[in-house]
Scaffold this motif. Structure first.
Motif, PDB file in Angstrom:
ATOM      1  N   ARG A 174      49.094  26.973  35.921  1.00  0.00           N
ATOM      2  CA  ARG A 174      47.790  27.401  35.425  1.00  0.00           C
ATOM      3  C   ARG A 174      47.842  28.822  34.865  1.00  0.00           C
ATOM      4  NH1 ARG A 174      45.109  24.885  32.920  1.00  0.00           N
ATOM      5  NH2 ARG A 174      45.691  23.217  34.368  1.00  0.00           N
ATOM      6  N   ASN A 175      48.648  29.694  35.475  1.00  0.00           N
ATOM      7  CA  ASN A 175      48.799  31.051  34.957  1.00  0.00           C
ATOM      8  C   ASN A 175      49.370  31.039  33.539  1.00  0.00           C
ATOM      9  OD1 ASN A 175      47.863  32.224  37.333  1.00  0.00           O
ATOM     10  ND2 ASN A 175      49.913  32.412  38.218  1.00  0.00           N
ATOM     11  N   VAL A 176      50.382  30.190  33.319  1.00  0.00           N
ATOM     12  CA  VAL A 176      50.994  30.096  31.988  1.00  0.00           C
ATOM     13  C   VAL A 176      50.017  29.481  30.987  1.00  0.00           C
ATOM     14  CG1 VAL A 176      52.852  29.029  30.645  1.00  0.00           C
ATOM     15  CG2 VAL A 176      53.343  29.968  32.904  1.00  0.00           C
ATOM     16  N   ALA A 177      49.334  28.397  31.395  1.00  0.00           N
ATOM     17  CA  ALA A 177      48.402  27.716  30.498  1.00  0.00           C
ATOM     18  C   ALA A 177      47.257  28.629  30.069  1.00  0.00           C
ATOM     19  CB  ALA A 177      47.863  26.456  31.172  1.00  0.00           C
ATOM     20  N   GLU A 178      46.736  29.403  30.999  1.00  0.00           N
ATOM     21  CA  GLU A 178      45.644  30.312  30.659  1.00  0.00           C
ATOM     22  C   GLU A 178      46.142  31.496  29.837  1.00  0.00           C
ATOM     23  OE1 GLU A 178      42.477  29.910  31.190  1.00  0.00           O
ATOM     24  OE2 GLU A 178      42.664  28.044  32.327  1.00  0.00           O
ATOM     25  N   ASP A 179      47.370  31.882  30.064  1.00  0.00           N
ATOM     26  CA  ASP A 179      47.937  33.037  29.371  1.00  0.00           C
ATOM     27  C   ASP A 179      48.069  32.779  27.873  1.00  0.00           C
ATOM     28  OD1 ASP A 179      48.879  35.678  29.525  1.00  0.00           O
ATOM     29  OD2 ASP A 179      50.955  34.998  29.485  1.00  0.00           O
ATOM     30  N   PHE A 180      48.522  31.564  27.513  1.00  0.00           N
ATOM     31  CA  PHE A 180      48.753  31.236  26.114  1.00  0.00           C
ATOM     32  C   PHE A 180      47.654  30.349  25.532  1.00  0.00           C
ATOM     33  CE2 PHE A 180      53.140  31.934  27.785  1.00  0.00           C
ATOM     34  CZ  PHE A 180      53.436  33.061  27.042  1.00  0.00           C
ATOM     35  N   ALA A 181      46.477  30.416  26.084  1.00  0.00           N
ATOM     36  CA  ALA A 181      45.341  29.647  25.568  1.00  0.00           C
ATOM     37  C   ALA A 181      45.069  30.031  24.117  1.00  0.00           C
ATOM     38  CB  ALA A 181      44.104  29.900  26.427  1.00  0.00           C
ATOM     39  N   PRO A 182      44.538  29.096  23.301  1.00  0.00           N
ATOM     40  CA  PRO A 182      44.292  29.387  21.876  1.00  0.00           C
ATOM     41  C   PRO A 182      43.475  30.660  21.643  1.00  0.00           C
ATOM     42  CG  PRO A 182      44.042  27.049  22.284  1.00  0.00           C
ATOM     43  CD  PRO A 182      44.242  27.690  23.626  1.00  0.00           C
ATOM     44  N   SER A 183      42.540  30.962  22.550  1.00  0.00           N
ATOM     45  CA  SER A 183      41.721  32.163  22.370  1.00  0.00           C
ATOM     46  C   SER A 183      42.530  33.443  22.544  1.00  0.00           C
ATOM     47  CB  SER A 183      40.561  32.156  23.370  1.00  0.00           C
ATOM     48  OG  SER A 183      41.055  32.151  24.703  1.00  0.00           O
ATOM     49  N   ARG A 184      43.691  33.336  23.162  1.00  0.00           N
ATOM     50  CA  ARG A 184      44.575  34.494  23.359  1.00  0.00           C
ATOM     51  C   ARG A 184      45.765  34.398  22.402  1.00  0.00           C
ATOM     52  NH1 ARG A 184      44.568  37.457  28.031  1.00  0.00           N
ATOM     53  NH2 ARG A 184      46.820  37.246  28.313  1.00  0.00           N
ATOM     54  N   TRP A 185      45.479  34.098  21.133  1.00  0.00           N
ATOM     55  CA  TRP A 185      46.511  33.917  20.128  1.00  0.00           C
ATOM     56  C   TRP A 185      47.356  35.182  19.948  1.00  0.00           C
ATOM     57  CZ3 TRP A 185      46.284  37.455  16.264  1.00  0.00           C
ATOM     58  CH2 TRP A 185      45.053  38.109  16.064  1.00  0.00           C
ATOM     59  N   TYR A 186      46.754  36.350  20.190  1.00  0.00           N
ATOM     60  CA  TYR A 186      47.480  37.612  20.027  1.00  0.00           C
ATOM     61  C   TYR A 186      48.606  37.745  21.053  1.00  0.00           C
ATOM     62  CZ  TYR A 186      43.895  38.600  23.551  1.00  0.00           C
ATOM     63  OH  TYR A 186      43.077  38.530  24.645  1.00  0.00           O
TER      64      TYR A 186
ATOM     65  N   TYR B 299      62.390  29.068  24.386  1.00  0.00           N
ATOM     66  CA  TYR B 299      61.329  29.932  24.914  1.00  0.00           C
ATOM     67  C   TYR B 299      60.005  29.736  24.182  1.00  0.00           C
ATOM     68  CZ  TYR B 299      63.890  32.702  28.340  1.00  0.00           C
ATOM     69  OH  TYR B 299      64.571  33.102  29.472  1.00  0.00           O
ATOM     70  N   LEU B 300      60.049  29.580  22.857  1.00  0.00           N
ATOM     71  CA  LEU B 300      58.806  29.455  22.089  1.00  0.00           C
ATOM     72  C   LEU B 300      58.157  28.086  22.234  1.00  0.00           C
ATOM     73  CD1 LEU B 300      59.558  31.376  18.762  1.00  0.00           C
ATOM     74  CD2 LEU B 300      58.422  32.176  20.840  1.00  0.00           C
ATOM     75  N   SER B 301      58.918  27.098  22.714  1.00  0.00           N
ATOM     76  CA  SER B 301      58.336  25.765  22.876  1.00  0.00           C
ATOM     77  C   SER B 301      57.194  25.769  23.886  1.00  0.00           C
ATOM     78  CB  SER B 301      59.415  24.763  23.310  1.00  0.00           C
ATOM     79  OG  SER B 301      59.935  25.106  24.597  1.00  0.00           O
ATOM     80  N   VAL B 302      57.258  26.647  24.885  1.00  0.00           N
ATOM     81  CA  VAL B 302      56.214  26.669  25.924  1.00  0.00           C
ATOM     82  C   VAL B 302      54.894  27.218  25.392  1.00  0.00           C
ATOM     83  CG1 VAL B 302      55.555  27.616  28.167  1.00  0.00           C
ATOM     84  CG2 VAL B 302      57.886  26.761  27.800  1.00  0.00           C
ATOM     85  N   PRO B 303      54.841  28.451  24.834  1.00  0.00           N
ATOM     86  CA  PRO B 303      53.546  28.940  24.346  1.00  0.00           C
ATOM     87  C   PRO B 303      52.962  28.093  23.228  1.00  0.00           C
ATOM     88  CG  PRO B 303      55.318  30.383  23.634  1.00  0.00           C
ATOM     89  CD  PRO B 303      55.899  29.462  24.650  1.00  0.00           C
ATOM     90  N   PHE B 304      53.799  27.549  22.358  1.00  0.00           N
ATOM     91  CA  PHE B 304      53.262  26.734  21.271  1.00  0.00           C
ATOM     92  C   PHE B 304      52.799  25.375  21.769  1.00  0.00           C
ATOM     93  CE2 PHE B 304      55.357  29.889  18.622  1.00  0.00           C
ATOM     94  CZ  PHE B 304      54.455  30.003  17.579  1.00  0.00           C
ATOM     95  N   ALA B 305      53.414  24.871  22.834  1.00  0.00           N
ATOM     96  CA  ALA B 305      52.923  23.634  23.454  1.00  0.00           C
ATOM     97  C   ALA B 305      51.538  23.856  24.040  1.00  0.00           C
ATOM     98  CB  ALA B 305      53.902  23.155  24.526  1.00  0.00           C
ATOM     99  N   VAL B 306      51.322  25.009  24.643  1.00  0.00           N
ATOM    100  CA  VAL B 306      49.993  25.353  25.170  1.00  0.00           C
ATOM    101  C   VAL B 306      49.019  25.523  24.014  1.00  0.00           C
ATOM    102  CG1 VAL B 306      48.660  27.035  26.472  1.00  0.00           C
ATOM    103  CG2 VAL B 306      50.968  26.437  27.229  1.00  0.00           C
ATOM    104  N   LEU B 307      49.463  26.166  22.948  1.00  0.00           N
ATOM    105  CA  LEU B 307      48.599  26.471  21.808  1.00  0.00           C
ATOM    106  C   LEU B 307      48.073  25.203  21.137  1.00  0.00           C
ATOM    107  CD1 LEU B 307      47.545  28.968  20.217  1.00  0.00           C
ATOM    108  CD2 LEU B 307      49.506  28.635  18.669  1.00  0.00           C
ATOM    109  N   VAL B 308      48.912  24.164  21.052  1.00  0.00           N
ATOM    110  CA  VAL B 308      48.499  22.921  20.361  1.00  0.00           C
ATOM    111  C   VAL B 308      47.968  21.863  21.322  1.00  0.00           C
ATOM    112  CG1 VAL B 308      50.163  23.352  18.521  1.00  0.00           C
ATOM    113  CG2 VAL B 308      50.831  21.913  20.439  1.00  0.00           C
ATOM    114  N   GLY B 309      47.939  22.181  22.620  1.00  0.00           N
ATOM    115  CA  GLY B 309      47.335  21.265  23.575  1.00  0.00           C
ATOM    116  C   GLY B 309      48.274  20.311  24.275  1.00  0.00           C
ATOM    117  N   LEU B 310      49.583  20.422  24.061  1.00  0.00           N
ATOM    118  CA  LEU B 310      50.513  19.565  24.783  1.00  0.00           C
ATOM    119  C   LEU B 310      50.576  19.950  26.257  1.00  0.00           C
ATOM    120  CD1 LEU B 310      53.491  19.323  22.242  1.00  0.00           C
ATOM    121  CD2 LEU B 310      51.739  17.598  22.746  1.00  0.00           C
ATOM    122  N   VAL B 311      50.348  21.211  26.549  1.00  0.00           N
ATOM    123  CA  VAL B 311      50.241  21.707  27.921  1.00  0.00           C
ATOM    124  C   VAL B 311      48.869  22.341  28.057  1.00  0.00           C
ATOM    125  CG1 VAL B 311      51.124  23.372  29.610  1.00  0.00           C
ATOM    126  CG2 VAL B 311      52.726  22.112  28.144  1.00  0.00           C
ATOM    127  N   ASP B 312      48.083  21.818  29.014  1.00  0.00           N
ATOM    128  CA  ASP B 312      46.737  22.397  29.196  1.00  0.00           C
ATOM    129  C   ASP B 312      46.325  22.422  30.661  1.00  0.00           C
ATOM    130  OD1 ASP B 312      46.284  19.734  29.731  1.00  0.00           O
ATOM    131  OD2 ASP B 312      45.223  19.342  27.826  1.00  0.00           O
TER     132      ASP B 312
END
Length: 242
Positions: A164-176, A229-242
């Motif tokens: 949950r910490n990772v999922a919330e960290d890379f949420a779409p609203s936190r694109w920066y 490494y980038l597969s994780v944040p981008f998976a969260v960004l596109v909804g594969l991990v939520d």
């Protein structure tokens, strides 16, 4: 009166007494950088493989994080393995940076007079990339620790709820955050590509054929690391991990 010019000439070109010792010291520093670099690369790959467990779901990922805290028990108290690991990595990082600073300073002092015309050859480009990449990586490591280790900067920040910490960290609203993470990981890739090749040369590789394979291997390892490494944040960004 005749003057022994050969004696005067040999005395003029005689090396400074401390130069051989400094040269040996520089070689030792380069070897130290290579060894600590390999240690840090090994950690990066192990850490990347662990991160990919997030694709197996929340329960599996949280269980993996809990297992890390129990490694070494009952010989070691719980979480001591992580503290020992962090201590070794801290020494390796600090030593790696210190050696790089010393070598860069010696290289600069060796040529105190700037060239009138200086071509931007590959070597100078790589050196600049390594310097700026190293600064970006250092800032990223500090942020990453405060974000996902101590949880001071994490929007969820609950100990034990790693998924949950990772999922919330890379949420779409936190694109920066994802953008900064992406730039930092790409910097790691460039640093790794040049660093691995330089380390292999420092440890004795000299043949053109060997250098070609070293460059190719460094490139492949760097690309794999960046993608992993980038597969994780981008998976969260596109909804594969939520």
């Amino acid at each position: 009166m005749a003057v022994d010019t050969s004696t005067r000439k040999s005395a003029a070109v005689a090396p400074a007494p401390g130069r051989p010792a400094k040269r040996r010291s520089s070689v030792a520093l380069k070897i130290f950088m290579a060894v600590t670099g390999f240690l840090l690369v090994a950690f990066l790959y192990v850490h990347m493989i662990g991160n990919l467990k997030i694709f197996f779901g929340e329960e599996s990922f949280d269980h993996y994080a809990h297992w890390l805290r129990s490694v070494g028990t009952p010989v070691l108290p719980e979480a001591w393995f992580l503290y020992i690991q962090r201590g070794v990595l801290t020494v390796a990082v600090v030593g790696h940076i210190a050696a790089a600073v010393i070598l860069a300073r010696r290289a600069r002092l060796a040529r105190p007079v700037k060239y009138v015309h200086r071509q931007k050859v590959q070597g100078s480009y790589a050196a600049r990339t390594m310097r700026w990449g190293g600064v970006i990586i250092l800032l990223f490591v500090i942020y990453h620790i405060l974000d996902l280790t101590t949880l001071n900067l994490n929007p969820h920040g609950v100990t034990g709820e790693v998924y949950r910490n990772v999922a919330e960290d890379f949420a779409p609203s936190r694109w920066y955050v994802t953008l900064f993470y992406t730039l930092s990981i790409v910097a790691v890739g460039f640093h790794l590509r040049h660093g691995l090749w330089s380390a292999v040369r420092t440890l004795g590789l000299q043949s053109p054929r060997g250098e070609f394979y070293a460059r190719a291997t460094a490139l492949v390892l760097s690309v794999v690391l960046v993608v992993g490494y980038l597969s994780v944040p981008f998976a969260v960004l596109v909804g594969l991990v939520d």
